[in-house]
Motif scaffolding. Sequence first.
Motif, PDB file in Angstrom:
ATOM      1  N   GLY A 676       0.810  -1.193  -0.127  1.00 10.45           N
ATOM      2  CA  GLY A 676       0.021   0.094  -0.105  1.00 10.45           C
ATOM      3  C   GLY A 676       0.939   1.382   0.085  1.00 10.45           C
ATOM      4  O   GLY A 676       1.917   1.316   0.500  1.00 10.45           O
ATOM      5  N   PHE A 677       0.318   2.279  -0.738  1.00  7.47           N
ATOM      6  CA  PHE A 677       0.860   3.683  -0.604  1.00  7.47           C
ATOM      7  C   PHE A 677       0.632   4.549   0.831  1.00  7.47           C
ATOM      8  O   PHE A 677      -0.224   4.112   1.555  1.00  7.47           O
ATOM      9  CB  PHE A 677       0.289   4.427  -1.758  1.00  7.47           C
ATOM     10  CG  PHE A 677       0.710   3.928  -3.035  1.00  7.47           C
ATOM     11  CD1 PHE A 677       1.847   3.898  -3.788  1.00  7.47           C
ATOM     12  CD2 PHE A 677      -0.382   3.762  -4.054  1.00  7.47           C
ATOM     13  CE1 PHE A 677       2.001   3.752  -4.911  1.00  7.47           C
ATOM     14  CE2 PHE A 677      -0.187   3.182  -5.353  1.00  7.47           C
ATOM     15  CZ  PHE A 677       1.016   3.108  -5.575  1.00  7.47           C
ATOM     16  N   PRO A 678       1.770   5.093   1.216  1.00  6.01           N
ATOM     17  CA  PRO A 678       1.530   5.809   2.428  1.00  6.01           C
ATOM     18  C   PRO A 678       0.823   6.906   2.196  1.00  6.01           C
ATOM     19  O   PRO A 678       0.327   7.579   1.138  1.00  6.01           O
ATOM     20  CB  PRO A 678       2.934   6.470   2.706  1.00  6.01           C
ATOM     21  CG  PRO A 678       3.580   6.627   1.089  1.00  6.01           C
ATOM     22  CD  PRO A 678       3.209   5.475   0.562  1.00  6.01           C
ATOM     23  N   PHE A 679       0.183   7.577   3.511  1.00  4.45           N
ATOM     24  CA  PHE A 679      -0.797   8.509   3.770  1.00  4.45           C
ATOM     25  C   PHE A 679      -0.710   9.111   5.064  1.00  4.45           C
ATOM     26  O   PHE A 679      -0.249   8.397   5.937  1.00  4.45           O
ATOM     27  CB  PHE A 679      -2.206   8.117   3.513  1.00  4.45           C
ATOM     28  CG  PHE A 679      -2.893   7.389   4.514  1.00  4.45           C
ATOM     29  CD1 PHE A 679      -3.611   7.757   5.404  1.00  4.45           C
ATOM     30  CD2 PHE A 679      -2.757   6.094   4.617  1.00  4.45           C
ATOM     31  CE1 PHE A 679      -4.326   6.964   6.432  1.00  4.45           C
ATOM     32  CE2 PHE A 679      -3.211   5.174   5.451  1.00  4.45           C
ATOM     33  CZ  PHE A 679      -4.109   5.744   6.413  1.00  4.45           C
ATOM     34  N   THR A 680      -0.996  10.138   5.341  1.00  8.47           N
ATOM     35  CA  THR A 680      -0.855  10.942   6.444  1.00  8.47           C
ATOM     36  C   THR A 680      -2.347  10.682   7.433  1.00  8.47           C
ATOM     37  O   THR A 680      -3.225  10.855   6.841  1.00  8.47           O
ATOM     38  CB  THR A 680      -0.743  12.496   6.283  1.00  8.47           C
ATOM     39  OG1 THR A 680       0.358  12.780   5.486  1.00  8.47           O
ATOM     40  CG2 THR A 680      -0.681  13.208   7.622  1.00  8.47           C
ATOM     41  N   LEU A 681      -2.058  10.110   8.581  1.00 10.43           N
ATOM     42  CA  LEU A 681      -2.865   9.872   9.131  1.00 10.43           C
ATOM     43  C   LEU A 681      -3.895  10.996   9.855  1.00 10.43           C
ATOM     44  O   LEU A 681      -3.475  12.114   9.753  1.00 10.43           O
ATOM     45  CB  LEU A 681      -2.440   9.252  10.594  1.00 10.43           C
ATOM     46  CG  LEU A 681      -1.545   7.820  10.250  1.00 10.43           C
ATOM     47  CD1 LEU A 681      -0.903   7.363  11.708  1.00 10.43           C
ATOM     48  CD2 LEU A 681      -2.852   6.522   9.818  1.00 10.43           C
ATOM     49  N   THR A 682      -5.190  10.550  10.449  1.00  8.27           N
ATOM     50  CA  THR A 682      -5.975  11.781  10.820  1.00  8.27           C
ATOM     51  C   THR A 682      -5.955  11.861  12.171  1.00  8.27           C
ATOM     52  O   THR A 682      -6.108  10.797  12.748  1.00  8.27           O
ATOM     53  CB  THR A 682      -7.466  11.427  10.133  1.00  8.27           C
ATOM     54  OG1 THR A 682      -7.635  11.285   8.703  1.00  8.27           O
ATOM     55  CG2 THR A 682      -8.403  12.570  10.641  1.00  8.27           C
ATOM     56  N   GLN A 683      -5.722  13.091  12.681  1.00  5.73           N
ATOM     57  CA  GLN A 683      -5.654  13.273  14.328  1.00  5.73           C
ATOM     58  C   GLN A 683      -7.254  13.503  14.693  1.00  5.73           C
ATOM     59  O   GLN A 683      -7.357  13.164  16.120  1.00  5.73           O
ATOM     60  CB  GLN A 683      -4.721  14.215  14.557  1.00  5.73           C
ATOM     61  CG  GLN A 683      -4.060  14.065  15.986  1.00  5.73           C
ATOM     62  CD  GLN A 683      -2.935  15.014  16.080  1.00  5.73           C
ATOM     63  OE1 GLN A 683      -3.160  16.300  15.709  1.00  5.73           O
ATOM     64  NE2 GLN A 683      -1.872  14.731  16.689  1.00  5.73           N
ATOM     65  N   GLY A 684      -7.846  14.216  14.045  1.00  3.19           N
ATOM     66  CA  GLY A 684      -9.332  14.350  14.427  1.00  3.19           C
ATOM     67  C   GLY A 684      -9.892  15.422  13.681  1.00  3.19           C
ATOM     68  O   GLY A 684      -9.450  15.765  12.391  1.00  3.19           O
TER      69      GLY A 684
END
Length: 786
Positions: A676-684
């Motif tokens: 899978g490709f990387p992505f920036t996680l959601t904090q809120g």
Amino acid sequence: MRFICMFLLILSTSFLMAQNKTGGVRGSVYDEATGEPMPFVTIYLDGTNYNASSNIDGDYTITNVPAGEYVLKIMYLGFDSMSVDIKIPKGKMITQNVLLKEAAEQIGTVDVSAEREAERNDVRVSVTRITPKDIRRIPAAGGEADLAQYLQVIPGVVFTGDQGGQLYIRGGAPIQNQILLDGMPIYNAFHSIGFFSVFETDIIRSADVYTGGFSAKYGGRSSAVIDIKTRAGNKKRFAGMLNANPFVVKGIFEGPIIKMKKDNGSSLSFLLTAKHSYLDQTSKLLYSYANEQGGLPYSFTDIYGKISFNGAGGSRLNAFGFYFRDGVDFENIATYNWQSGGAGVDFRIVPKGAKVIMDGTLAFSQYSSKFIEGDTANQRSSTINSFTADLNMTYFLAKSRQLNFGLEVKSPLTNFQFSNSRGIPYSQEQSNVEAALYARFKGRFGPLVIEPSVRAQFYASLGEARFEPRLGLKWNITEFLRLKAAGGMYSQNMISSVDERDIVNLFVGFLGGPDDGVYKIVDGQYMPQKSRLQTSYHIIGGVEANIGKYVTLNLEPYWKHFPQIISLNRNRVDADDKVVFIAEKGDAYGLDFSGKFEKDQLYLYAAYSLGYVNRDDGVQQFSAHFDRRHNVNVVASYNFRIGKEAKPLDENAPSKIERPTKHPFEVSLRWNMGSGFPFTLTQGFFQLQTFKDGISTNYLTDNTSPNTELGILYEEQINQGRLPFYHRLDFSLKYTFDLFKHMKLSVAASVTNAYNRENIFYFDRVTYDRVNQLPILPALNIALRF
């Protein structure tokens, strides 16, 4: 002026070197039935060690042969061998063209393999040569075999999606990869639906894909090169193809204007191809999921024409032109259209008796694109008008060694209009001039093959020059085991509007070098940079081996360092902000493996890539959004017959099939798996405060409205998450009917994503809606060749 003087010095030196007491023979090898050039044919002087192999254009050269009388022998599997008596004079080259006739019966095999000989005598680091035969071995997605589908199985190549995906090559973004069509730059080679390129498979002579470490012949790009050559039209008779499937309809028409002369090979021929997609209409009728979405909103048209003149002495002149168009209309969301057109000539001049060959290109092209977001006035547009001219010379030395040198001039005029997500506009109109000189030597010394080259590149609009040395090496340990290496310095001034952090972005705009300077974040501050060029360094190693007659293995570790990658500053909040262009650095490194088995009618291919692509923006280090750690491709193709082969008709029968299909069934499959490709996680999340009433807005209560949009709080560390693994199986089965002497009908059934894997394409963080790649797509393709 110094560049011109250097070029003239090399030119005059080559002619002085040409004066010696030996001679040689050169020419072209053609298929007698069609007039098509034949590559990898073995040519040698009987009773001597003087030999050569024809190149992809069917040309061969044997130099530094003592004057005298010889027997020239030509051998190729499946064709009758030929012997020609020749006389080589002192200090001159003679021309001997050859027409080979297909053998009536296969009597054994030819031990000498021209292709294996080329493997031992060419460096071939990080280069894959693709032919139409290779492309057709891939299961035809949508019923249509295409170069875009084959590129995805090459080690080191990453494709980000079926819909609007981009092609990344060993860490290089699309703008860092140069694509050439008959020597002319193509600025957008792939249609918005990722199955199709602008190139027609049946007219491709060869496509050389350099994933890194390429020689000084190529410049102006910092990562990779795809060099595509088209063939000439049929020189013997009128011929063509009509093809239809649920995705596209196309036609190819070709034939002689002046038929090829058997005694000297001279001819004048034409070639015309047109392709049109009506997927936006047919998808509503054929695919239920597409009907629910109002159809697949893609359409395109590709037209290409060519007139080719072949002279008796080996000189050639081709005039060509093209028109490509692409359109996407996501109703109430976005509309994207681009079109490209151009024309040019390429030539090859073979001076009589000399050991020098000249070739070159003169071409002009235009590319324009426009992106409209929803029903708003937010538009992005990009136009590039480009003139290209190059002149190359090849001097043939003793023992099949070569000296190449040339001059190249490009003049792209760019016009770019853009607004970022905050509505801050940016526009640029710039005239760019690039000039370059290069020199390259290739030769074998015992077991060692060396290919040093150097390129002097000047960017007039930026006032910068680069001296770029490059080197390729191969060490033949045995006839079946070889070590190789390549490396060099590379640069470019072209910039794309696509940010490397964008996962999905149909619009691709082109800019010249930055007018306003480039800034890099150092210790939290924007610092101006001295150079406005994007640069890279390549270091590549490798080992290749032949196991028996049928197996070839290749392993290549690589490292690319990008000291400066330039993009638009997406975070500008004010039109007066001077920081328009920002720079970051990066690295791409990994290991590419491929193995191939080919015997009789069975073809097996497997490739694995282990890759790392990292970026450093001055604040933090992170993985690029196209960083795919693992990528696996498996391809299998088998031709067979059910029942006994029909007996050939009488040789003089008027309805005799010219080339009967011995194995009419062809089954192919391809399986691909990628991490899978990387992505920036959601904090809120938070409720956006727009202050729609200005200073009168009650910010304590206004954001409680149920219609208030949600904002997203992202994890501070970029691209720490990973999407699920991607995998897909494609399958096709084709049968070919022999109808008449020159007429064949092929019917192919294909299934794309055969087990209907739900591969993620996009995820809406706010609504939690998931958009997948294309589901299972069956298709039927009918092709009539005549």
